[in-house]
Design a protein around this motif. Structure first.
Motif, PDB file in Angstrom:
ATOM      1  N   MET A 127       3.181  -3.206   1.029  1.00 35.79           N
ATOM      2  CA  MET A 127       3.197  -1.812   1.484  1.00 35.79           C
ATOM      3  C   MET A 127       1.903  -1.499   2.243  1.00 35.79           C
ATOM      4  O   MET A 127       0.809  -1.811   1.762  1.00 35.79           O
ATOM      5  N   HIS A 128       2.046  -0.883   3.424  1.00 32.06           N
ATOM      6  CA  HIS A 128       0.874  -0.682   4.284  1.00 32.06           C
ATOM      7  C   HIS A 128       1.178   0.346   5.363  1.00 32.06           C
ATOM      8  O   HIS A 128       2.311   0.815   5.493  1.00 32.06           O
ATOM      9  N   TRP A 129       0.182   0.665   6.149  1.00 31.30           N
ATOM     10  CA  TRP A 129       0.352   1.407   7.395  1.00 31.30           C
ATOM     11  C   TRP A 129      -0.711   0.942   8.365  1.00 31.30           C
ATOM     12  O   TRP A 129      -1.549   0.125   8.026  1.00 31.30           O
ATOM     13  N   HIS A 130      -0.658   1.420   9.594  1.00 34.68           N
ATOM     14  CA  HIS A 130      -1.666   1.012  10.580  1.00 34.68           C
ATOM     15  C   HIS A 130      -1.828   2.061  11.658  1.00 34.68           C
ATOM     16  O   HIS A 130      -1.056   3.013  11.745  1.00 34.68           O
ATOM     17  N   GLN A 131      -2.863   1.829  12.494  1.00 38.63           N
ATOM     18  CA  GLN A 131      -3.228   2.834  13.507  1.00 38.63           C
ATOM     19  C   GLN A 131      -2.319   2.799  14.728  1.00 38.63           C
ATOM     20  O   GLN A 131      -2.304   3.737  15.518  1.00 38.63           O
ATOM     21  N   ALA A 133       1.678   2.201  16.463  1.00 34.57           N
ATOM     22  CA  ALA A 133       3.099   2.248  16.117  1.00 34.57           C
ATOM     23  C   ALA A 133       3.653   0.825  16.063  1.00 34.57           C
ATOM     24  O   ALA A 133       3.146  -0.081  16.730  1.00 34.57           O
ATOM     25  N   GLU A 134       4.695   0.629  15.266  1.00 32.86           N
ATOM     26  CA  GLU A 134       5.312  -0.694  15.091  1.00 32.86           C
ATOM     27  C   GLU A 134       6.772  -0.639  15.514  1.00 32.86           C
ATOM     28  O   GLU A 134       7.550   0.132  14.960  1.00 32.86           O
ATOM     29  N   TRP A 135       7.111  -1.464  16.502  1.00 25.25           N
ATOM     30  CA  TRP A 135       8.497  -1.621  16.964  1.00 25.25           C
ATOM     31  C   TRP A 135       8.899  -3.043  16.619  1.00 25.25           C
ATOM     32  O   TRP A 135       8.084  -3.963  16.763  1.00 25.25           O
ATOM     33  N   PRO A 172       3.693   5.101   6.522  1.00 24.51           N
ATOM     34  CA  PRO A 172       3.599   3.987   5.568  1.00 24.51           C
ATOM     35  C   PRO A 172       4.960   3.330   5.356  1.00 24.51           C
ATOM     36  O   PRO A 172       5.980   4.006   5.302  1.00 24.51           O
ATOM     37  N   HIS A 173       4.945   1.988   5.219  1.00 24.64           N
ATOM     38  CA  HIS A 173       6.224   1.272   5.166  1.00 24.64           C
ATOM     39  C   HIS A 173       6.113  -0.042   4.401  1.00 24.64           C
ATOM     40  O   HIS A 173       5.009  -0.497   4.083  1.00 24.64           O
ATOM     41  N   SER A 174       7.277  -0.604   4.089  1.00 19.11           N
ATOM     42  CA  SER A 174       7.347  -1.935   3.478  1.00 19.11           C
ATOM     43  C   SER A 174       8.531  -2.678   4.074  1.00 19.11           C
ATOM     44  O   SER A 174       9.445  -2.075   4.652  1.00 19.11           O
TER      45      SER A 174
HETATM   46 MN    MN Z   1       3.544  -2.758   9.640  1.00 20.82          MN
END
Ligand code: MN
Ligand code: MN
Length: 418
Positions: A127-131, A133-135, A172-174
Motif C-alpha cells: 500500500m502506497h501513494w506517490h507524487q 499520477a499512475e496510469w 493511495p492504492h494497492s
Molecule cells: Mn503506485
C-alpha cells in the motif's frame, strides 16, 4: 590587379560556386537526397567500406537492422529515442518483481517514467501513494486494485489483460495478483523522474513514527503496534484475497462509491479507427474520465501495414511495444531523420510535433501503445493535411498532378489500409 581583372576574378569564382552548388543539388537523387550521399546504396562499387570487421555482438545488432544500415533518406542525429525493459535490471522479491526506465536512464523521456511489474497470484505491491499520477496497462493475467479518493470514497476492482487503471497523484492504492497466475502490467507515471522505488510506503511511515503518536492517531495502545515491520515490504507474497464483492462491501463508506471508475477496458472498448491495415483504440479523459493527465492509443498494425505519417501537437509520445516488430523514423528540423527498430518490451519516445511513422516489418501483428501526458488524444495526419490544402498549392510544392493528390487518403485513417 586592375578593376576589370578583379571583377572577372569575382565573376569567375561566383560562377564556379554556382556550378558547384548546382552539381551538388543534382547529385542528390530521389530516395537518396543527402550531399554527400549517405546510405549503403552508395557503396555498391566499394563494398569493403560497408563491412564491420571489428568487435560486434550480432545478436544485439541483429535487432537493429535500420541502425546498422539506415535508409539512404536518414540524415543527422537525434537524441536516443529507443529504450527497453528487456535489459532493465529486475528488482526481484518473493511475490513478484519490477523494472523501470525513468528519465535518469532515458534522458529524452521527460514526461513519462515507465515501470514493468509482475505480481504472482497473491503477490502484493505494498500500500502506497506517490507524487505523480499512475496510469497502467495490463499485459497479462488478473489483478485486484484498491484506491481511495479525497472525498473518502473507496474503490476496489479486478482488472485483466487489456485493461487500464489510473490513480491521480497522491491517491493511495494497492495492487494484488489474482489466480490463476497473477499479473504483469506496465505503469506510466506522468513525470519522467518519478521512480517506482521512491514512493510513499505505508510500512515505512508507520515504522518511522513514534509509537505514542501511532497510539494517539489510531486510538489504540502503542503496544498494539509492536509487531509492525520495521522496513518496507514493497512486493511480498500473501494469501489470495476473498471475493471482489466481499472486498467492495468491506470498504463501503457513507460517502458512497466514486462517481467514475478508476479502470477502463482498452482492448475490449470501442474501436476509434479501423482500416484493412489495422485499428486504433483511444482512451483519454473523454471516455476514461478519471484519466485527466494521461491519454493513450492502442495501435494494431497488420503485417505489411503502417501507422501513417503523423505528429502530435499537444504532448510528447511514450511508446510501449507489446507484440511484433516495428520500424520507426522520427523527422526533426534540420533536416534530421533517424530510423530504428522496436521489439516487444521496447520503449520509444517522440518529442511533441516531430513527424513519425511506424511500419510493421514482421510477419505477425504489430501492437503498441502510444501514451501522452495530456487530457486529450490529438494527432495530425500528413495525408489528411495534404488533401485538405488546395490542390494547386500542393502541386506547386510536390510536382504532383492534382489527380494524383486526389488519390491520397482524405481522412486521418490512423493505420493505412493495405
Ligand atoms: Mn503506485
Ligand atoms: Mn504517434
Amino acid at each position: 590587379m586592375d578593376d576589370i581583372t578583379r571583377r572577372l576574378v569575382l565573376l569567375a569564382s561566383t560562377v564556379s560556386g554556382m556550378a558547384a552548388a548546382m552539381s551538388a543539388s543534382s547529385a542528390a537523387t530521389f530516395g537518396n537526397p543527402d550531399e554527400p550521399p549517405q546510405g549503403a546504396i552508395n557503396t555498391q562499387d566499394n563494398p569493403r567500406g560497408l563491412t564491420i570487421p571489428g568487435p560486434q555482438n550480432p545478436i544485439l545488432s541483429g535487432q537493429f537492422p535500420t541502425s546498422v544500415s539506415p535508409p539512404a533518406t536518414d540524415v543527422g542525429a537525434l537524441p536516443q529515442f529507443w529504450a527497453s525493459f528487456n535489459n532493465a535490471q529486475r528488482r526481484i522479491h518473493n511475490g513478484g518483481w519490477a523494472r523501470q526506465v525513468t528519465q535518469e536512464s532515458f534522458p529524452i523521456s521527460t514526461t513519462i517514467a515507465g515501470v514493468d511489474m509482475r505480481l504472482a497470484a497473491g503477490g502484493i505491491r505494498e500500500m502506497h501513494w506517490h507524487q505523480a499520477a499512475e496510469w497502467a496497462f495490463m499485459t497479462y493475467g488478473n489483478c485486484r486494485i484498491t484506491v481511495l479518493d479525497p472525498q473518502g470514497r473507496a474503490y476496489v476492482a479486478d482488472v485483466k489483460e487489456g485493461d487500464l487503471w489510473y490513480f491521480p497523484a497522491g491517491y493511495p492504492h494497492s495492487l494484488q495478483g489474482l489466480e490463476p497466475d497473477g499479473a504483469q502490467f506496465v505503469l506510466c507515471f506522468d513525470e519522467g523522474h518519478q521512480s517506482e522505488y521512491d514512493t510513499l510506503l505505508l510500512n515505512e511511515w508507520m515504522a518511522h513514527t513514534p509509537p505514542e503518536i501511532l497510539s494517539l492517531n489510531f486510538g489504540v495502545p502503542a503496544e498494539a503496534f509492536k509487531n509492525i515491520p520495521l522496513n518496507d515490504t514493497y512486493i511480498f507474497q500473501s494469501q489470495l484475497p476473498g471475493s471482489l464483492a466481499a472486498d467492495q462491501a468491506a470498504v463501503a463508506s457513507p460517502a458512497g462509491p466514486p462517481p467514475n471508475p478508476f479502470v477502463f477496458s482498452l482492448t475490449r472498448g470501442p474501436i476509434t479507427k479501423e482500416t484493412k491495415g489495422g485499428k486504433v483504440q483511444i482512451a483519454d479523459s473523454h471516455n476514461f474520465k478519471v484519466s485527466t493527465t494521461v491519454a493513450a492509443a492502442l495501435v494494431t498494425v497488420k503485417p505489411g501495414g503502417m501507422r501513417e505519417m503523423h505528429w502530435h501537437p499537444n504532448a510528447d509520445e511514450w511508446q510501449y511495444y507489446i507484440k511484433g516488430t516495428g520500424q520507426m523514423t522520427v523527422f526533426q528540423t534540420g533536416p534530421k531523420a533517424v530510423t530504428t527498430n522496436f521489439n516487444p518490451g521496447d520503449i520509444g519516445y517522440i518529442k511533441r510535433n516531430l513527424g513519425h511513422y511506424i511500419k510493421n516489418v514482421g510477419a505477425d501483428d504489430l501492437v503498441f501503445l502510444e501514451v501522452f501526458r495530456t487530457a486529450e488524444y490529438q494527432d495530425f495526419s500528413l495525408s489528411d493535411w495534404i488533401t485538405h490544402t488546395p490542390p494547386q498549392m500542393v502541386s506547386a510544392h510536390l510536382n504532383l498532378p492534382a489527380d494524383m493528390i486526389a488519390r491520397f487518403p482524405q481522412t486521418n485513417a490512423g493505420v493505412m489500409p493495405l
